[in-house]
Design a protein around this motif. Structure first.
Motif, short mmCIF file in Angstrom:
data_model
loop_
_atom_site.label_atom_id
_atom_site.label_comp_id
_atom_site.label_asym_id
_atom_site.label_seq_id
_atom_site.Cartn_x
_atom_site.Cartn_y
_atom_site.Cartn_z
N ARG A 40 0.83 -1.21 0.00
CA ARG A 40 0.00 0.00 0.00
C ARG A 40 0.87 1.26 0.00
NH1 ARG A 40 -4.91 2.07 0.69
NH2 ARG A 40 -5.27 3.81 2.11
N ILE A 41 1.95 1.25 0.79
CA ILE A 41 2.86 2.40 0.81
C ILE A 41 3.44 2.65 -0.57
CG2 ILE A 41 5.08 3.24 1.68
CD1 ILE A 41 2.89 3.47 3.73
N GLN B 76 2.13 1.89 -3.43
CA GLN B 76 1.09 2.43 -4.30
C GLN B 76 0.89 3.93 -4.02
OE1 GLN B 76 -0.79 1.18 -6.94
NE2 GLN B 76 -1.34 3.35 -7.03
N GLN B 77 0.90 4.30 -2.75
CA GLN B 77 0.76 5.72 -2.39
C GLN B 77 1.93 6.54 -2.92
OE1 GLN B 77 0.31 5.26 1.85
NE2 GLN B 77 -1.93 5.43 1.74
N ASN C 222 1.35 7.21 -6.52
CA ASN C 222 0.42 8.34 -6.66
C ASN C 222 1.14 9.67 -6.49
OD1 ASN C 222 -1.82 6.67 -7.06
ND2 ASN C 222 -2.37 6.65 -4.87
N PHE C 223 2.00 9.72 -5.49
CA PHE C 223 2.77 10.94 -5.22
C PHE C 223 3.65 11.30 -6.42
CE2 PHE C 223 7.33 11.47 -4.26
CZ PHE C 223 7.36 12.84 -3.99
N MET D 10 -9.08 7.69 -6.39
CA MET D 10 -8.31 7.83 -5.15
C MET D 10 -9.28 8.10 -4.00
SD MET D 10 -5.02 10.08 -6.39
CE MET D 10 -4.31 10.12 -4.74
N SER E 185 -8.57 8.72 2.15
CA SER E 185 -7.33 8.49 2.90
C SER E 185 -6.12 8.57 1.99
CB SER E 185 -7.38 7.13 3.61
OG SER E 185 -7.50 6.08 2.67
N ASP E 186 -6.26 8.07 0.76
CA ASP E 186 -5.15 8.17 -0.20
C ASP E 186 -4.89 9.62 -0.58
OD1 ASP E 186 -4.48 5.49 -0.35
OD2 ASP E 186 -5.89 5.07 -1.96
N ARG E 187 -5.95 10.41 -0.68
CA ARG E 187 -5.78 11.82 -1.01
C ARG E 187 -5.06 12.56 0.11
NH1 ARG E 187 -11.29 13.87 -4.14
NH2 ARG E 187 -11.38 12.15 -5.63
N MET F 5 -3.01 11.31 2.30
CA MET F 5 -1.60 10.90 2.33
C MET F 5 -0.83 11.48 1.16
SD MET F 5 0.49 9.39 4.29
CE MET F 5 -0.58 8.43 5.37
N ASN F 6 -1.48 11.53 0.01
CA ASN F 6 -0.82 12.09 -1.17
C ASN F 6 -0.50 13.57 -0.97
OD1 ASN F 6 0.02 11.77 -4.04
ND2 ASN F 6 -1.62 13.26 -4.40
#
Length: 391
Positions: free
Chosen positions: A7-8, A10-11, A14-15, A42, A45-47, A49-50
């Motif tokens: 998951r990290i 993947q994040q 995204n970044f 997205m 939570s992904d947003r 973190m991004n």
């Protein structure tokens, strides 16, 4: 808690995609709004973190430009956070050091990569002499707080509403509260029209003003009206003119004043103060002028960290020249013996002390006081304010 490496990663992808698409043509917050509209897959939570990854990445300015974005992000996460899955996945030997103080973290990074702080904020040679260079640079690794100014008479209501909704806050003064950055107050019922979002330093900018009842004031670069609202909070019974070069921003001011339930009658003018405005201003004269000058905003880059990368040294002189033009064009409308308040959210001498020297030497005003409003030790912006009297 065990880190989900997949998951990290993947994040982080995204970044990297976000950073690659950003072209520095607009504020990063505005870009992100459109980016998320275009990438609805997205989740929230992904947003979050991004956004965190991107802003932390920008906090390193032009340091580590030879590294990959992921390597630079890992350093940024280590410096800016006390918990980071990115550090645990990509630099696990640093994971047990995430709780160190910022100066100790810098030393950890320097032991591997060498000195780098002069690249984080590469304009230190231009700082006002009152700014603590090291403390100011280190402050960019800390997300500033959200500050609000409560309208007079609403102090108890606001506190009770925040407590009822389990929103933590720190009381700075009767009217000033500090909250965690990102706190969404717009979703809280019962708060609308009871407060203004205004940084701690900005709230201090008019502290030394004496505002006689029924005196006339001109907020000449009013933008969306933050200083005017602060002025009216101190003394609502004044004659007020607000002006700005942008019609759209004055419309925002109208909305903000209406939301704040402003009862004071005020006038508006669209003015380009980089040029003489006698054809519009005529015989206007004022007991006080507030000039919250267009500036580099360098004291606020803890909030807009993309500026550490985007800004160029040539812009300092551009802003300084503009500030001289504006102050030269507003001073004729100040009554003799009355007050000019000059404000910036800059930390550069060319926009602060040097402008004050210009105002006294070239325009003949008497300098009463000049000083920075230090915010980098309070998770707040850093500003500059100077008060003058016209002979």
């Amino acid at each position: 808690m065990e880190v989900n490496s997949k998951r990290i990663q993947q994040q982080v992808r995204n970044f990297e995609r976000t950073i690659n698409e950003y072209q520095f043509k607009e504020p990063f917050s505005r870009f992100l709004t459109q980016f998320y509209k275009n990438n609805r897959q997205m989740g929230s939570s992904d947003r979050r973190m991004n956004s965190r990854f991107c802003y932390n990445f920008f906090r390193l300015g032009r340091a580590f430009v030879s590294l990959t974005p992921t390597e630079k992000l890992t350093i940024a996460e280590f410096l800016c956070e006390v918990e980071s899955g990115v550090v645990e996945v990509f630099m696990p030997e640093w994971a047990d050091k995430l709780g160190l103080g910022i100066q100790e973290k810098v030393e950890v990074v320097e032991s591997k990569y060498g000195k780098f702080l002069d690249k984080v904020f590469s304009f230190a040679d231009y700082l006002s002499p009152t700014i603590d260079k090291n403390a100011f640079i280190l402050s960019h690794f800390v997300q500033p707080n959200l500050y609000i100014r409560i309208q007079k008479g609403m102090e108890s209501k606001v506190r009770k509403t925040l407590e009822k909704n389990s929103i933590p806050f720190e009381e700075i003064s009767e009217q000033t509260l500090s909250l965690k950055n990102g706190t969404n107050l717009q979703q809280v019922k019962g708060l609308d029209g009871t407060y203004e979002v205004q940084d701690w330093s900005s709230q201090q900018s008019l502290n030394d003003l004496v505002i006689p009842e029924r005196s006339s004031w001109w907020d000449c670069c009013a933008a969306s009206g933050g200083k005017s609202l602060l002025l009216l909070d101190k003394e609502p019974n004044i004659k007020l003119l607000v002006s700005d070069v942008r019609l759209s921003i004055l419309r925002n001011l109208d909305e903000r004043f209406e939301k704040a339930n402003v009862k004071t009658y005020f006038r508006k003018k669209i003015l380009d103060l980089s040029k003489p405005v006698s054809n519009i201003m005529g015989e206007e004269s004022f007991d006080g002028i507030i000039l919250d000058a267009p500036c580099s905003g360098s004291g606020t880059w803890g909030r807009t960290s993309e500026m550490l990368w985007k800004f160029s040294k040539s812009e300092i002189e551009k802003y300084s020249s503009l500030q001289k033009d504006i102050v030269k064009n507003v001073v004729p409308y100040l009554k003799p013996g009355k007050t000019l308040l000059y404000i910036t959210c800059s930390v550069f001498a060319a926009e602060n002390e040097e402008i004050c020297q210009y105002i006294t030497d070239e325009l003949g005003l008497q300098l009463i006081d000049q000083h920075p409003i230090i915010g980098y030790d309070k998770k707040a912006d850093t500003m500059f304010v100077a008060q003058f009297k016209k002979a």
